[in-house]
Design a protein around this motif. Sequence first.
Motif, PDB file in Angstrom:
ATOM      1  N   SER A 110     -61.657   7.557  24.395  1.00 47.84           N
ATOM      2  CA  SER A 110     -60.553   6.638  24.658  1.00 47.84           C
ATOM      3  C   SER A 110     -59.238   7.412  24.694  1.00 47.84           C
ATOM      4  CB  SER A 110     -60.498   5.566  23.563  1.00 47.84           C
ATOM      5  OG  SER A 110     -59.515   4.626  23.868  1.00 47.84           O
ATOM      6  N   ALA A 111     -58.448   7.185  25.752  1.00 43.70           N
ATOM      7  CA  ALA A 111     -57.199   7.935  25.945  1.00 43.70           C
ATOM      8  C   ALA A 111     -56.135   7.539  24.933  1.00 43.70           C
ATOM      9  CB  ALA A 111     -56.677   7.721  27.367  1.00 43.70           C
ATOM     10  N   SER A 112     -56.129   6.259  24.525  1.00 43.31           N
ATOM     11  CA  SER A 112     -55.067   5.797  23.630  1.00 43.31           C
ATOM     12  C   SER A 112     -55.502   4.527  22.902  1.00 43.31           C
ATOM     13  CB  SER A 112     -53.787   5.523  24.431  1.00 43.31           C
ATOM     14  OG  SER A 112     -52.887   4.733  23.705  1.00 43.31           O
ATOM     15  N   ASP A 113     -55.417   4.572  21.583  1.00 45.18           N
ATOM     16  CA  ASP A 113     -55.726   3.367  20.797  1.00 45.18           C
ATOM     17  C   ASP A 113     -54.736   2.251  21.102  1.00 45.18           C
ATOM     18  OD1 ASP A 113     -57.845   4.629  19.659  1.00 45.18           O
ATOM     19  OD2 ASP A 113     -56.862   5.074  17.745  1.00 45.18           O
ATOM     20  N   ASP A 114     -53.488   2.639  21.349  1.00 48.01           N
ATOM     21  CA  ASP A 114     -52.450   1.637  21.657  1.00 48.01           C
ATOM     22  C   ASP A 114     -52.790   0.884  22.938  1.00 48.01           C
ATOM     23  OD1 ASP A 114     -51.049   2.322  19.432  1.00 48.01           O
ATOM     24  OD2 ASP A 114     -49.675   3.693  20.468  1.00 48.01           O
ATOM     25  N   HIS A 115     -53.238   1.627  23.954  1.00 52.44           N
ATOM     26  CA  HIS A 115     -53.612   0.983  25.226  1.00 52.44           C
ATOM     27  C   HIS A 115     -54.803   0.040  25.013  1.00 52.44           C
ATOM     28  CE1 HIS A 115     -50.689   3.152  27.329  1.00 52.44           C
ATOM     29  NE2 HIS A 115     -51.370   4.215  27.687  1.00 52.44           N
ATOM     30  N   GLU A 116     -55.769   0.507  24.214  1.00 50.71           N
ATOM     31  CA  GLU A 116     -56.959  -0.320  23.962  1.00 50.71           C
ATOM     32  C   GLU A 116     -56.548  -1.654  23.328  1.00 50.71           C
ATOM     33  OE1 GLU A 116     -59.820   0.258  25.063  1.00 50.71           O
ATOM     34  OE2 GLU A 116     -60.248   2.403  25.107  1.00 50.71           O
ATOM     35  N   ARG A 117     -55.700  -1.568  22.304  1.00 49.93           N
ATOM     36  CA  ARG A 117     -55.277  -2.797  21.614  1.00 49.93           C
ATOM     37  C   ARG A 117     -54.414  -3.673  22.520  1.00 49.93           C
ATOM     38  NH1 ARG A 117     -54.986   0.958  17.296  1.00 49.93           N
ATOM     39  NH2 ARG A 117     -56.520   0.490  15.681  1.00 49.93           N
ATOM     40  N   ALA A 118     -53.590  -3.024  23.344  1.00 52.66           N
ATOM     41  CA  ALA A 118     -52.713  -3.785  24.251  1.00 52.66           C
ATOM     42  C   ALA A 118     -53.537  -4.604  25.243  1.00 52.66           C
ATOM     43  CB  ALA A 118     -51.769  -2.847  25.001  1.00 52.66           C
ATOM     44  N   VAL A 119     -54.617  -3.997  25.777  1.00 53.68           N
ATOM     45  CA  VAL A 119     -55.477  -4.721  26.728  1.00 53.68           C
ATOM     46  C   VAL A 119     -56.152  -5.895  26.032  1.00 53.68           C
ATOM     47  CG1 VAL A 119     -57.479  -4.589  28.251  1.00 53.68           C
ATOM     48  CG2 VAL A 119     -55.895  -2.692  28.152  1.00 53.68           C
ATOM     49  N   LEU A 120     -56.645  -5.666  24.841  1.00 55.80           N
ATOM     50  CA  LEU A 120     -57.320  -6.742  24.105  1.00 55.80           C
ATOM     51  C   LEU A 120     -56.352  -7.887  23.801  1.00 55.80           C
ATOM     52  CD1 LEU A 120     -59.604  -4.734  21.633  1.00 55.80           C
ATOM     53  CD2 LEU A 120     -60.238  -5.846  23.770  1.00 55.80           C
ATOM     54  N   THR A 121     -55.104  -7.555  23.506  1.00 55.14           N
ATOM     55  CA  THR A 121     -54.090  -8.599  23.266  1.00 55.14           C
ATOM     56  C   THR A 121     -53.875  -9.437  24.521  1.00 55.14           C
ATOM     57  OG1 THR A 121     -52.965  -7.207  21.645  1.00 55.14           O
ATOM     58  CG2 THR A 121     -51.690  -9.019  22.589  1.00 55.14           C
ATOM     59  N   ARG A 122     -53.792  -8.763  25.660  1.00 54.99           N
ATOM     60  CA  ARG A 122     -53.590  -9.490  26.931  1.00 54.99           C
ATOM     61  C   ARG A 122     -54.803 -10.363  27.259  1.00 54.99           C
ATOM     62  NH1 ARG A 122     -51.217  -4.376  28.261  1.00 54.99           N
ATOM     63  NH2 ARG A 122     -48.993  -4.591  28.765  1.00 54.99           N
ATOM     64  N   LEU A 123     -55.992  -9.802  27.054  1.00 54.98           N
ATOM     65  CA  LEU A 123     -57.213 -10.567  27.323  1.00 54.98           C
ATOM     66  C   LEU A 123     -57.303 -11.790  26.400  1.00 54.98           C
ATOM     67  CD1 LEU A 123     -59.799  -7.663  27.766  1.00 54.98           C
ATOM     68  CD2 LEU A 123     -59.020  -9.226  29.546  1.00 54.98           C
ATOM     69  N   LYS A 124     -56.872 -11.602  25.165  1.00 51.47           N
ATOM     70  CA  LYS A 124     -56.882 -12.701  24.197  1.00 51.47           C
ATOM     71  C   LYS A 124     -55.941 -13.813  24.646  1.00 51.47           C
ATOM     72  CE  LYS A 124     -56.682 -13.205  19.167  1.00 51.47           C
ATOM     73  NZ  LYS A 124     -56.423 -12.452  17.917  1.00 51.47           N
ATOM     74  N   GLN A 125     -54.751 -13.437  25.121  1.00 54.20           N
ATOM     75  CA  GLN A 125     -53.784 -14.431  25.613  1.00 54.20           C
ATOM     76  C   GLN A 125     -54.325 -15.165  26.840  1.00 54.20           C
ATOM     77  OE1 GLN A 125     -50.449 -11.849  26.256  1.00 54.20           O
ATOM     78  NE2 GLN A 125     -49.686 -12.031  24.169  1.00 54.20           N
ATOM     79  N   GLN A 126     -55.012 -14.416  27.702  1.00 60.38           N
ATOM     80  CA  GLN A 126     -55.502 -14.991  28.960  1.00 60.38           C
ATOM     81  C   GLN A 126     -56.734 -15.863  28.756  1.00 60.38           C
ATOM     82  OE1 GLN A 126     -54.374 -14.902  32.211  1.00 60.38           O
ATOM     83  NE2 GLN A 126     -55.761 -13.719  33.448  1.00 60.38           N
ATOM     84  N   CYS A 127     -57.666 -15.412  27.901  1.00 62.93           N
ATOM     85  CA  CYS A 127     -58.983 -16.064  27.832  1.00 62.93           C
ATOM     86  C   CYS A 127     -59.334 -16.649  26.465  1.00 62.93           C
ATOM     87  CB  CYS A 127     -60.076 -15.071  28.246  1.00 62.93           C
ATOM     88  SG  CYS A 127     -59.829 -14.362  29.884  1.00 62.93           S
ATOM     89  N   GLY A 128     -58.475 -16.446  25.483  1.00 64.01           N
ATOM     90  CA  GLY A 128     -58.757 -17.022  24.173  1.00 64.01           C
ATOM     91  C   GLY A 128     -59.330 -16.017  23.187  1.00 64.01           C
ATOM     92  N   ALA A 129     -59.226 -16.364  21.909  1.00 62.00           N
ATOM     93  CA  ALA A 129     -59.632 -15.443  20.840  1.00 62.00           C
ATOM     94  C   ALA A 129     -61.130 -15.143  20.855  1.00 62.00           C
ATOM     95  CB  ALA A 129     -59.229 -16.032  19.490  1.00 62.00           C
ATOM     96  N   GLN A 130     -61.945 -16.138  21.229  1.00 62.42           N
ATOM     97  CA  GLN A 130     -63.404 -15.936  21.234  1.00 62.42           C
ATOM     98  C   GLN A 130     -63.807 -14.852  22.239  1.00 62.42           C
ATOM     99  OE1 GLN A 130     -65.578 -19.551  21.846  1.00 62.42           O
ATOM    100  NE2 GLN A 130     -67.575 -18.571  21.638  1.00 62.42           N
ATOM    101  N   PHE A 131     -63.036 -14.763  23.330  1.00 63.02           N
ATOM    102  CA  PHE A 131     -63.330 -13.806  24.403  1.00 63.02           C
ATOM    103  C   PHE A 131     -63.283 -12.373  23.879  1.00 63.02           C
ATOM    104  CE2 PHE A 131     -62.274 -11.324  28.217  1.00 63.02           C
ATOM    105  CZ  PHE A 131     -63.132 -11.863  29.153  1.00 63.02           C
ATOM    106  N   THR A 132     -62.340 -12.088  22.963  1.00 64.54           N
ATOM    107  CA  THR A 132     -62.119 -10.705  22.533  1.00 64.54           C
ATOM    108  C   THR A 132     -62.562 -10.441  21.103  1.00 64.54           C
ATOM    109  OG1 THR A 132     -59.869 -11.322  21.867  1.00 64.54           O
ATOM    110  CG2 THR A 132     -60.147 -10.396  24.073  1.00 64.54           C
ATOM    111  N   SER A 133     -63.108 -11.447  20.423  1.00 68.18           N
ATOM    112  CA  SER A 133     -63.399 -11.280  18.986  1.00 68.18           C
ATOM    113  C   SER A 133     -64.335 -10.094  18.720  1.00 68.18           C
ATOM    114  CB  SER A 133     -63.995 -12.568  18.414  1.00 68.18           C
ATOM    115  OG  SER A 133     -65.196 -12.905  19.086  1.00 68.18           O
ATOM    116  N   LYS A 134     -65.403  -9.963  19.527  1.00 62.95           N
ATOM    117  CA  LYS A 134     -66.346  -8.859  19.308  1.00 62.95           C
ATOM    118  C   LYS A 134     -65.700  -7.510  19.648  1.00 62.95           C
ATOM    119  CE  LYS A 134     -70.706 -11.339  19.864  1.00 62.95           C
ATOM    120  NZ  LYS A 134     -71.962 -11.452  20.636  1.00 62.95           N
ATOM    121  N   MET A 135     -64.896  -7.496  20.717  1.00 61.83           N
ATOM    122  CA  MET A 135     -64.245  -6.237  21.111  1.00 61.83           C
ATOM    123  C   MET A 135     -63.262  -5.779  20.038  1.00 61.83           C
ATOM    124  SD  MET A 135     -63.457  -7.039  25.091  1.00 61.83           S
ATOM    125  CE  MET A 135     -64.441  -8.213  25.995  1.00 61.83           C
ATOM    126  N   GLU A 136     -62.488  -6.737  19.497  1.00 63.49           N
ATOM    127  CA  GLU A 136     -61.559  -6.388  18.415  1.00 63.49           C
ATOM    128  C   GLU A 136     -62.339  -5.910  17.194  1.00 63.49           C
ATOM    129  OE1 GLU A 136     -57.738  -9.300  19.129  1.00 63.49           O
ATOM    130  OE2 GLU A 136     -59.587 -10.219  18.420  1.00 63.49           O
TER     131      GLU A 136
END
Length: 747
Positions: free
Chosen positions: A456-482
Amino acid sequence: MQDRKPIELEAGWTFMQNGIMKLRKLLEGEEEEQFTAENYMMLYTTIYNMCTQKPPYDYSEQLYNRYKDSFSLYIREKVLPALREHHEEYLLRELYKRWGNHKVMVRWLSRFFNYLDRYYITRHSLHSLNDVGLIRFRDDVYTEVKVQARGAILALIEREREGEQVDRALLKNVLGIFIEVGMGGMDCYADDFEKQLLSDSAAHYKKKATAWIAEDSCPDYMLKAEECLKAEEERVANYLHVDTKPKLLKEVETEILEHYESELLEKDNSGAASLMRDDKKEDLARMYRLFQRIPKGLEPVAEIFKKHVEAEGMKLVKEVTEAIQSKKEKDAGKPSKDSGSTHEQQYMKTVIELHDKYLQYVVESFNNSSLFHKALKEAFESFCNKTVAGITSAELMANFCNTLLTRGGGGDKMTDDAVEEMLDKVVKLLAYISDKDLFAEFYRKRLSRRLLAERSASDDHERAVLTRLKQQCGAQFTSKMEGMVTDLQLAREKQQGFEAWQKENGKTISIDMSVQVLTTGFWPQYKVVDLALPQEMVDGVSLFKEFYEATVKHRRLQWYYHHGYANLRANFRSKPIDITTNTTQATVLLLFNADEKLSLQEIKERVNLPDEDIIRILHSISCGKYRILAKEPNNKTINKADIFTFNAAFTDRMRRIRLPAPPSDERKKVVEDVDRDRRYSIDAAIVRTMKSRKILQHQQLVLEVVQQLQRMFQPDIRVIKKRIEDLINREYLERDKDNPNTFRYMA
């Protein structure tokens, strides 16, 4: 005290007539001295006395009638003859002059006769003196000249429309007469002028539009239309009544826009589609401004916009599909690699550019209109859900994110801000994808690969994407990834604990070993194999197991060797090279420390892996880009009779290489997993719906299930029907005895 002698009607009126004649001369511009205060008082007093005398000498009624007649006489003798001598613009000037004089006359005479207003008129509910004056002008002058005056006004307006300068002040003043004679109402203005103005305007612009549509391109036509509408708005502002504005503009819009909308939008080489094709944003903005003025005028424009964007997207899908197919054919017989990856990455970049481009159209040219946002959404949904060379957009998006987020991938050549922006755009595109659950599974698989391989190039980027996905699709969508990201941090801490435990207990092993202890529920399901590890690795596994059992209670370790990595040093003739492999590849390669030559069967027996795994591993290290093992016979297929030896002649310009992982049909596995999860989701939605509704018709049940699930995927109606049947068999539901299309929930 002696009573005052009454003033006789004729004697008093003769005196008043002298005053009226004096006023008439002043109005006509004849030589006459101005009224003095004494003159005014004498005239006022005369009327006062004649109205306050005792009967039969109270002449209020007679004076009221003669007041009216004074205007009619003046109009008959002076005003009408003067007006009849003039025509067109000169008539308007004379009319305005006479109207001004008339108002002066009303003002003065109403002062002379003021006592009538105060008592007689009030008691008898008659028209006020001021109104009587206006009525006389309306009935005697306006009624006669209104048609001619209207014609003159309309002629001037027509001349102005043709580009001539006209006296706007005169038009405003004369139209003021049409309004004032209405005495507080707009009937005279509306009936005697406005109706004809609207009719003439419609005829004028009908003629203009007929010529323009035949001669002009769409942009030129729109320029003229916009100028005309602006001119009409100025016309209202300068001399027409404000109430005329919506009516007048409606007539103009109907004639130049509504009647010709289809023809204008579909004009060859210059219609709406051509303007979009040629990026004529300014013309498109004008088109939006114009057609938003007419009822449902923007709907055809939005439909053309939607079809244009959809066509651009479909064209892109076709081009990339053909390019990937062509490259696959060209690469047939060459070393195996992902021949479509470059085209896939470029496809995603182009889709993002396409979205940026047309979103800018919506914001700038179409005023951020919700209608055009909807058109853009429908267009992108149409082509974004197509497969590209057999690959779904969900997978393409996950792959694109993976490239940006992987060290050594596409994101390395971009600034952090640029990567963030690009990832944000990809997540926004996800809104158009119907199979969001498929994206989630592909993304989770790639995320796990990045995290486990520490790529992974950047932990910050990883978390930023998960935050955006969570906003777009809901907490259940990203719970396992987080959970995966957090889990890995805990695994690092566990590894540090292992290292500290080794030091404390004086435990050592011959290799450096790192173990990632992960929570099963967060990570994708991986295949478990009973790999026969080399002794060095066996010692490490045993030691870690000892540490784990000493520090953690009630937990069991399950080893996943396919996802482990090893760093080996291979001593080739040319130079030693460090090789990064996965654990299974390393296990096979380490066999050749003891034996120079091994058959496929011997390798299989020693590492204890099934045929399909052994074949994939051997292919990756003997037939790919890096041929660490030599194979006999020297071809690109692995057979049971093949013999393998260490390829001492291997060379590479790099001192460190990474072997590609053995190929696997991950796509098929992801699709199978998603299909399984969808069945569970459909079952849950059916049971949830029936539990709350108890009894439901088949069609309504299917509709409600689709509505519940379509945020994540578009459920197949046939699958829903199968799941209903399965739930009936499992006694969650039952059919109604009287109506088989009705279901009951079985508690």
